[in-house]
Motif scaffolding. Structure first.
Motif, PDB file in Angstrom:
ATOM      1  N   ARG A 331      13.459  22.747 -50.947  1.00 58.66           N
ATOM      2  CA  ARG A 331      12.921  21.358 -50.731  1.00 58.66           C
ATOM      3  C   ARG A 331      13.697  20.479 -50.953  1.00 58.66           C
ATOM      4  N   ARG A 332      14.958  20.805 -51.735  1.00 57.01           N
ATOM      5  CA  ARG A 332      16.158  19.908 -51.889  1.00 57.01           C
ATOM      6  C   ARG A 332      17.167  20.367 -51.251  1.00 57.01           C
ATOM      7  N   GLU A 333      18.038  19.345 -50.466  1.00 54.82           N
ATOM      8  CA  GLU A 333      18.979  19.391 -49.685  1.00 54.82           C
ATOM      9  C   GLU A 333      20.215  19.852 -50.638  1.00 54.82           C
ATOM     10  N   ALA A 334      20.853  18.844 -51.212  1.00 53.74           N
ATOM     11  CA  ALA A 334      21.749  19.570 -52.196  1.00 53.74           C
ATOM     12  C   ALA A 334      22.929  20.484 -51.736  1.00 53.74           C
ATOM     13  N   VAL A 335      23.357  19.890 -50.545  1.00 50.11           N
ATOM     14  CA  VAL A 335      24.067  20.600 -49.728  1.00 50.11           C
ATOM     15  C   VAL A 335      25.545  21.144 -50.404  1.00 50.11           C
ATOM     16  N   ARG A 336      26.069  20.101 -51.142  1.00 55.35           N
ATOM     17  CA  ARG A 336      27.333  20.427 -51.910  1.00 55.35           C
ATOM     18  C   ARG A 336      27.041  21.345 -53.056  1.00 55.35           C
ATOM     19  N   SER A 337      25.899  21.181 -53.741  1.00 56.47           N
ATOM     20  CA  SER A 337      25.847  22.205 -54.953  1.00 56.47           C
ATOM     21  C   SER A 337      25.527  23.688 -54.501  1.00 56.47           C
ATOM     22  N   LYS A 338      24.754  23.652 -53.467  1.00 55.10           N
ATOM     23  CA  LYS A 338      24.407  25.051 -52.820  1.00 55.10           C
ATOM     24  C   LYS A 338      25.702  25.714 -52.353  1.00 55.10           C
ATOM     25  N   LEU A 339      26.504  25.048 -51.617  1.00 55.88           N
ATOM     26  CA  LEU A 339      27.786  25.762 -51.265  1.00 55.88           C
ATOM     27  C   LEU A 339      28.995  25.889 -52.193  1.00 55.88           C
ATOM     28  N   LEU A 340      28.862  25.139 -53.266  1.00 55.66           N
ATOM     29  CA  LEU A 340      29.715  25.486 -54.547  1.00 55.66           C
ATOM     30  C   LEU A 340      29.225  26.577 -55.264  1.00 55.66           C
ATOM     31  N   VAL A 341      27.665  26.819 -55.646  1.00 52.01           N
ATOM     32  CA  VAL A 341      27.366  27.787 -56.365  1.00 52.01           C
ATOM     33  C   VAL A 341      27.414  29.158 -55.575  1.00 52.01           C
ATOM     34  N   GLY A 342      26.825  29.042 -54.394  1.00 52.72           N
ATOM     35  CA  GLY A 342      26.997  30.097 -53.526  1.00 52.72           C
ATOM     36  C   GLY A 342      28.210  30.769 -53.187  1.00 52.72           C
ATOM     37  N   SER A 343      29.433  29.922 -53.196  1.00 51.08           N
ATOM     38  CA  SER A 343      30.540  30.534 -52.861  1.00 51.08           C
ATOM     39  C   SER A 343      31.162  30.963 -54.122  1.00 51.08           C
ATOM     40  N   VAL A 344      30.677  30.184 -55.411  1.00 54.06           N
ATOM     41  CA  VAL A 344      31.546  31.024 -56.740  1.00 54.06           C
ATOM     42  C   VAL A 344      30.699  32.461 -56.848  1.00 54.06           C
ATOM     43  N   LEU A 345      29.199  32.415 -56.679  1.00 57.90           N
ATOM     44  CA  LEU A 345      28.627  33.678 -56.920  1.00 57.90           C
ATOM     45  C   LEU A 345      29.122  34.817 -55.736  1.00 57.90           C
ATOM     46  N   SER A 454      32.598  14.513 -49.110  1.00 53.98           N
ATOM     47  CA  SER A 454      31.746  14.005 -48.178  1.00 53.98           C
ATOM     48  C   SER A 454      30.397  14.725 -48.123  1.00 53.98           C
ATOM     49  N   LEU A 455      30.457  15.950 -48.634  1.00 52.70           N
ATOM     50  CA  LEU A 455      29.196  16.934 -48.735  1.00 52.70           C
ATOM     51  C   LEU A 455      28.196  16.274 -49.944  1.00 52.70           C
ATOM     52  N   GLY A 456      28.519  15.693 -50.700  1.00 49.84           N
ATOM     53  CA  GLY A 456      27.685  14.805 -51.726  1.00 49.84           C
ATOM     54  C   GLY A 456      27.093  13.834 -51.206  1.00 49.84           C
ATOM     55  N   ARG A 457      27.650  13.102 -50.030  1.00 50.75           N
ATOM     56  CA  ARG A 457      27.134  11.988 -49.567  1.00 50.75           C
ATOM     57  C   ARG A 457      26.477  12.072 -48.357  1.00 50.75           C
ATOM     58  N   LEU A 458      26.080  13.237 -48.241  1.00 53.08           N
ATOM     59  CA  LEU A 458      25.092  13.348 -46.585  1.00 53.08           C
ATOM     60  C   LEU A 458      23.920  12.575 -47.088  1.00 53.08           C
ATOM     61  N   SER A 459      23.559  11.825 -46.185  1.00 49.74           N
ATOM     62  CA  SER A 459      22.398  11.201 -46.277  1.00 49.74           C
ATOM     63  C   SER A 459      21.653  11.093 -44.953  1.00 49.74           C
ATOM     64  N   PRO A 460      20.219  10.668 -44.848  1.00 51.97           N
ATOM     65  CA  PRO A 460      19.289  10.614 -43.545  1.00 51.97           C
ATOM     66  C   PRO A 460      19.958   9.892 -42.453  1.00 51.97           C
ATOM     67  N   ARG A 461      20.118  10.195 -41.583  1.00 51.68           N
ATOM     68  CA  ARG A 461      20.574   9.210 -40.497  1.00 51.68           C
ATOM     69  C   ARG A 461      19.643   8.100 -40.223  1.00 51.68           C
ATOM     70  N   PRO A 462      20.020   6.997 -39.698  1.00 56.38           N
ATOM     71  CA  PRO A 462      18.967   5.976 -39.274  1.00 56.38           C
ATOM     72  C   PRO A 462      18.020   6.781 -38.250  1.00 56.38           C
TER      73      PRO A 462
END
Length: 469
Positions: A331-345, A454-462
């Motif tokens: 339910r949370r996008e958190a794209v950069r966090s997921k990519l970082l945690v996933g790649s580290v693991l 830029s991954l941390g700044r992903l936001s909804p499109r208008p």
């Protein structure tokens, strides 16, 4: 004139649309999107009985797997483009109907060749639902003015992962009850359910007559099929396949840069660095995921000496970890966090495989699977959400199909790597070679993610304002 109502017309809307995401769409979206993983996974337990039935060796029955990969890798972006042009409803209904036809053809197949043809039809038929789901998600955001798709996309991800996990068990039950043909026959009721739900719940959309870039699609298909055929069996005497793929790629680029309404808008795609990076991350993540699935399973049976059923049980922590992580974080996008945690693991899990030996305790084997299951749940969600934000809204379905294609290319790269490191049998030295291969890919995934702010700044499109065209 009939006024437009955010993707629907006043005549086509027979009842008031809900203020939020129309939850009536979730059932056909989820059911349609699982048709591909259920057919990808069930066939694993059917290859041996099919080979016995037709007197075919594994070198021939493997085409039942490869045919589906080839068809879906080409079909997803092609059908996705048609979804963007003509709306999700008609392509969804056409694709799921084709799944039913393919199921009947497979159930009645008199030869292995016909069975492979049925798998090709299945591949094309199952290619419509996921791009259609992404198009519907975007349309609902435009209709409601609320762009928060993370929960909906998580439902699709969890449904696909769940079905991929239970697929082999379901296939085994079907074969036990009705023989291997039941693995194909089950597509008939699944297709019927999709057709009923799709006809009742998917909205009709207005479309303008537009030209279809058939030459571009044909060149794209030729480029991809030649490349994938080479990756499936990379040998020196097949040198002409990458040459053919490169020639088709050059022709494809020239074609797409010259036509006014191309199949793939290379100018826009070339200028969209974040989206290209997402495709690269999809390739890297799925290469590691499939390499582990193919290579580790074979090693458990041959290198560790376990039975097939015990090896399957040892992979349950991986599947469970992926499902739990997807459900909890979806339910949370958190794209950069997921990519970082996933790649580290992933890096940690691949390094852990270097410690595995033929005499390693079972708990270590379980832990290795669980550690690599977590990134499997995180990375798929991350790339899916990133694509939703980065792709042009009017091309979201074709962009989503192309994302799936990069995942299939990862699967084929994994298959080639597994064959290369296991030339004779799946021994521990080969497993460690695969671990280093996966470690390099995971490190590259981390390297492409860490500096990308830029991954941390992903936001909804208008989105369109409710009440306006």
């Amino acid at each position: 004139m009939i006024p437009r109502l955010r993707g629907r017309t006043a005549r086509e809307v027979g009842r008031p649309a809900p203020a939020g995401f129309d939850r009536r769409l979730i059932a056909p979206m989820a059911l349609g999107s699982v048709l591909n993983p259920v057919n990808s996974s069930m066939i694993a337990v059917a290859l041996v009985p099919i080979g016995v039935a037709f007197g075919a060796p594994p070198a021939e029955t493997v085409w039942l797997v490869s045919a589906l990969y080839l068809a879906t890798a080409v079909g997803q972006p092609v059908i996705g483009r048609l979804v963007d042009m003509y709306g999700p409803r008609r392509l969804y209904l056409t694709g799921t109907a084709l799944v039913g036809v393919a199921g009947l053809l497979g159930a009645l197949a008199p030869s292995l060749g016909v069975l492979i043809a049925a798998r090709v039809l299945l591949g094309f038929g199952t290619s419509a639902a996921y791009p259609a789901a992404m198009r519907l998600t975007r349309s609902e955001a435009e209709r409601t003015g609320r762009d928060s798709p993370a929960g909906v996309l998580a439902v699709l991800a969890v449904a696909n992962q769940t079905v991929a996990v239970v697929g082999p068990a379901l296939g085994g039950l079907l074969i036990g009850a009705g023989g291997w043909r039941a693995v194909f026959t089950v597509n008939v009721p699944l297709s019927a359910a999709c057709l009923v739900l799709g006809a009742l719940r998917l909205p009709r959309t207005e479309t303008r007559r537009r030209s279809v870039d058939l030459p571009g699609m044909a060149l794209f298909a030729l480029m991809l099929v030649a490349l994938m055929l080479f990756l499936m069996d990379p040998r020196g005497d097949r040198w002409y396949l990458p040459v053919l793929s490169a020639a088709a790629a050059a022709g494809f680029a020239l074609r797409e840069l010259r036509v006014p309404d191309p199949f793939v808008d290379l100018r826009v795609l070339g200028g969209n660095g974040p989206l290209l990076a997402t495709y690269l991350r999809q390739l890297l993540a799925y290469t590691t995921s499939y390499t582990f699935m193919y290579g580790y399973t074979q090693w458990l049976e041959q290198g560790r000496g376990l039975s097939a059923s015990t090896a399957g049980l040892l992979l349950l922590p991986q599947s469970a970890a992926a499902l739990v992580v997807s459900a909890l974080s979806g339910r949370r996008e958190a794209v950069r966090s997921k990519l970082l945690v996933g790649s580290v693991l992933q890096v940690a899990g691949c390094a852990l495989l270097l410690l595995v030996r033929a005499g390693s305790p079972l708990w270590l084997l379980l832990v290795a699977g669980a550690v690599l299951g977590v990134p499997q749940g995180l990375l798929g969600l991350a790339t899916q959400n990133a694509l939703y934000r980065q792709a042009a809204p009017e091309r979201i379905a074709s962009a989503a199909g192309l994302l799936r294609t990069f995942g299939y290319l990862g699967a084929l790269a994994a298959s080639a790597a597994t064959a290369g490191f296991y030339p004779h049998r799946a021994d521990t030295a080969g497993l460690h070679g695969l671990a280093l291969f996966m470690l390099a890919g995971s490190a590259l995934l981390l390297a492409t993610t860490l500096p990308d702010r830029s991954l941390g700044r992903l936001s909804p499109r208008p989105t369109s304002t409710p009440g306006k065209d």
